[in-house]
Design an enzyme around this catalytic site. Structure first.
Site, PDB file in Angstrom:
ATOM      1  N   LYS A  31      47.191  36.495  46.261  1.00 34.97           N
ATOM      2  CA  LYS A  31      46.844  35.172  46.800  1.00 34.97           C
ATOM      3  C   LYS A  31      48.010  34.198  46.683  1.00 34.97           C
ATOM      4  O   LYS A  31      48.320  33.467  47.635  1.00 34.97           O
ATOM      5  CB  LYS A  31      45.600  34.636  46.073  1.00 34.97           C
ATOM      6  CG  LYS A  31      45.103  33.296  46.590  1.00 34.97           C
ATOM      7  CD  LYS A  31      43.602  33.254  46.693  1.00 34.97           C
ATOM      8  CE  LYS A  31      42.901  33.128  45.366  1.00 34.97           C
ATOM      9  NZ  LYS A  31      42.842  31.715  44.910  1.00 34.97           N
ATOM     10  N   SER A 177      51.885  24.587  34.689  1.00 37.28           N
ATOM     11  CA  SER A 177      51.243  24.791  35.990  1.00 37.28           C
ATOM     12  C   SER A 177      52.251  25.194  37.054  1.00 37.28           C
ATOM     13  O   SER A 177      53.160  24.421  37.389  1.00 37.28           O
ATOM     14  CB  SER A 177      50.522  23.510  36.429  1.00 37.28           C
ATOM     15  OG  SER A 177      50.188  23.600  37.799  1.00 37.28           O
ATOM     16  N   ASP A 329      44.034  33.166  35.227  1.00 40.95           N
ATOM     17  CA  ASP A 329      42.828  33.354  36.037  1.00 40.95           C
ATOM     18  C   ASP A 329      41.973  34.518  35.536  1.00 40.95           C
ATOM     19  O   ASP A 329      40.912  34.797  36.105  1.00 40.95           O
ATOM     20  CB  ASP A 329      43.213  33.599  37.505  1.00 40.95           C
ATOM     21  CG  ASP A 329      43.822  32.357  38.131  1.00 40.95           C
ATOM     22  OD1 ASP A 329      43.492  31.237  37.694  1.00 40.95           O
ATOM     23  OD2 ASP A 329      44.642  32.500  39.057  1.00 40.95           O
TER      24      ASP A 329
HETATM   25  C1  S3P Z   1      48.489  29.457  41.081  1.00 38.20           C
HETATM   26  C2  S3P Z   1      48.687  28.873  39.862  1.00 38.20           C
HETATM   27  C3  S3P Z   1      47.639  28.773  38.834  1.00 38.20           C
HETATM   28  C4  S3P Z   1      46.458  29.697  39.121  1.00 38.20           C
HETATM   29  C5  S3P Z   1      46.052  29.654  40.556  1.00 38.20           C
HETATM   30  C6  S3P Z   1      47.206  30.073  41.449  1.00 38.20           C
HETATM   31  C7  S3P Z   1      49.605  29.488  42.043  1.00 38.20           C
HETATM   32  O1  S3P Z   1      47.175  27.435  38.796  1.00 38.20           O
HETATM   33  O2  S3P Z   1      45.359  29.360  38.310  1.00 38.20           O
HETATM   34  O3  S3P Z   1      44.964  30.517  40.799  1.00 38.20           O
HETATM   35  O4  S3P Z   1      49.534  30.252  43.033  1.00 38.20           O
HETATM   36  O5  S3P Z   1      50.589  28.768  41.835  1.00 38.20           O
HETATM   37  P1  S3P Z   1      47.911  26.291  37.905  1.00 38.20           P
HETATM   38  O6  S3P Z   1      49.244  26.062  38.465  1.00 38.20           O
HETATM   39  O7  S3P Z   1      47.027  25.086  38.026  1.00 38.20           O
HETATM   40  O8  S3P Z   1      47.934  26.854  36.522  1.00 38.20           O
END
Ligand code: S3P
Length: 446
Positions: A31, A177, A329
């Protein structure tokens, strides 16, 4: 689920005890990489070709948003996606609000992409996304010169006015994040000079890797205070051809299902094994899980392999806080695995679980309690007692795909069936989850 689509009724599902799971399967494309391939393709010069794109609601909403911004993203009859890029300064104001449905990654990265181009766009999402904090991106993006009109508490709907004369920033991430890191780096793409993100704790690095592949002038340096990621803006990107491997966060569900269902022996092929994403595999192996990585290889700049998983007696362990970003996740499904382990599993560093598609710490605890599993928790930690789940409970999924899939996996090995109140949101990340699980021998039905 998009805000504009007609509200569908909830779709409850039941999962019953299964005998051994068998088979070789593939899960859909990653994803994180899917969102990024569409967005980077949208601001590259030329046609980006994407194989293995995750065709789930979250990613489709990103494709629609990129098209609304002037870069067409479309699926060919061959299942290959093609994006016609408009260059780093070429995005245009959309005619209507951009609907990101359930996806935090979609809206936060897109806001970064738009923040340094003089356009106006309104971003909306479903009820879950509209509860999630957006100040973590509007804060740094405002420093570039973007302006935002937000709903109460820095939430969606948000109208963004991109900066006409963006100024580069240096930004130290206050939360671990990847979405915030990525939003700032993407804003740097159309900003003159050097934009720097300092990351005290490493998070998934797909943005850095993939931008480099598109020809961005991006450099990463490990220093005493963390990773420094610097990007030189206003240089064009070159369209790429990308192959997206299987999503380790989706593979987590059949992986745990096979570990906890007696006699199981499965292979999950072609899974991305970027080290910033493999915390769950490491944790389950430490718990005694029989997981062997076969056929390790490099594909599209990422390490990839096949996961051979056999049913195993797991043992509870302490999962350190430092590992949280690499399995952020995966805590709901780890909690399910822990309920079948011997002894107690303790997880720390979970504060970010509170602001995902649901408050995942609360949702997991409630789901475990409904199925006879004892837990203890604090603001950012969770302990799960092992010994097996009684089952028999109905789990409230709170518009959260990972809560739904986790408790359907629990039902395969629990003494009694488990039920989830609504499985619709599984379509945001893993549309054929039920079909794929049942083809291996699971018993999931309406
Ligand atoms: C993601 C980062 C994560 C993750 C999300 C996908 C990404 O979130 O939980 O499902 O693709 O950068 P955070 O950046 O809020 O930790």
């Amino acid at each position: 689920m998009s805000q504009s689509s007609a509200p569908l009724p909830p779709l409850p599902l039941i999962s019953r005890q299964a005998s051994a799971l068998k088979g070789r399967i593939r899960v859909p494309g990653d994803k994180s990489m899917s969102h990024r391939s569409l967005m980077f393709g949208a601001v590259a010069i030329g046609e980006t070709v994407i194989r293995g794109l995750l065709e789930a609601e979250d990613v489709i909403n990103t494709a629609k948003a990129m098209t609304a911004l002037g870069a067409s993203a479309a699926r060919g009859a061959d299942g290959v996606w093609r994006v016609q890029g408009v260059g780093v300064s070429g995005l245009q104001s959309p005619a209507a609000p951009l609907d990101f449905g359930n996806s935090g990654t979609g809206v936060r990265l897109a806001m970064g992409l738009m923040a340094t181009t003089p356009l106006t766009a309104t971003c909306v999402g479903d009820a879950s996304l509209s509860r999630r904090p957006m100040g973590r991106v509007t804060g740094p993006l405002a420093q570039f010169g973007a302006r935002f009109e937000t709903a109460e508490g820095n939430r969606l709907p948000i109208t963004l006015h991109g900066a006409r004369e963006p100024v580069p920033i240096t930004y130290r991430l206050p939360v671990a994040s990847a979405q915030v890191k990525s939003a700032v780096l993407l804003a740097g793409l159309n900003t003159p000079g050097r934009t720097t993100v300092i990351e005290p704790t490493s998070t998934r690095d797909h943005t850095e890797r993939m931008l480099k592949g598109f020809g961005a002038r991006i450099a990463v340096e490990q220093k005493d205070d963390g990773r420094h990621i610097a990007i030189e803006g206003q240089h064009e990107l070159t369209a790429q051809t990308l192959d997206i491997p299987g999503d380790p966060s989706s593979a987590a569900f059949p992986m745990v299902a096979a570990l906890i269902t007696a006699g199981s022996d499965i292979v999950i092929e072609n899974i991305m094994l970027n080290p910033t994403r493999t915390g769950l595999i490491q944790t389950l192996i430490e718990m005694g899980g029989d997981i062997v990585i076969e056929n390790r290889r490099l594909a599209g700049g990422e390490e990839v392999g096949d996961l051979h998983v056999r049913a195993s007696q797991l043992s509870g362990i302490a999962v350190p806080a430092a590992r949280a970003p690499s399995m952020i996740d995966e805590y709901p499904i780890l909690a399910v695995a822990a309920s079948f382990a011997r002894g107690v599993t303790r997880m720390e560093g979970l504060e970010e679980l509170r602001v995902k598609e649901s408050d995942r710490l609360a949702a997991v605890e409630a789901g475990l309690a409904a199925n006879g599993v004892a837990t203890r928790s604090g603001r950012d930690w969770l302990e799960v007692d092992g010994g097996g789940a009684a089952g028999g409970g109905t789990v409230t999924t709170h518009m959260d795909h990972r809560i739904a899939m986790s408790f359907l996996v629990m039902g395969l090995a629990a003494a009694r069936e488990t039920r989830v109140d609504d499985s619709r949101f599984i379509a945001t990340s893993f549309p054929d989850f039920t079909g794929l699980m049942n083809a291996m021998g699971a018993k999931i039905s309406a």
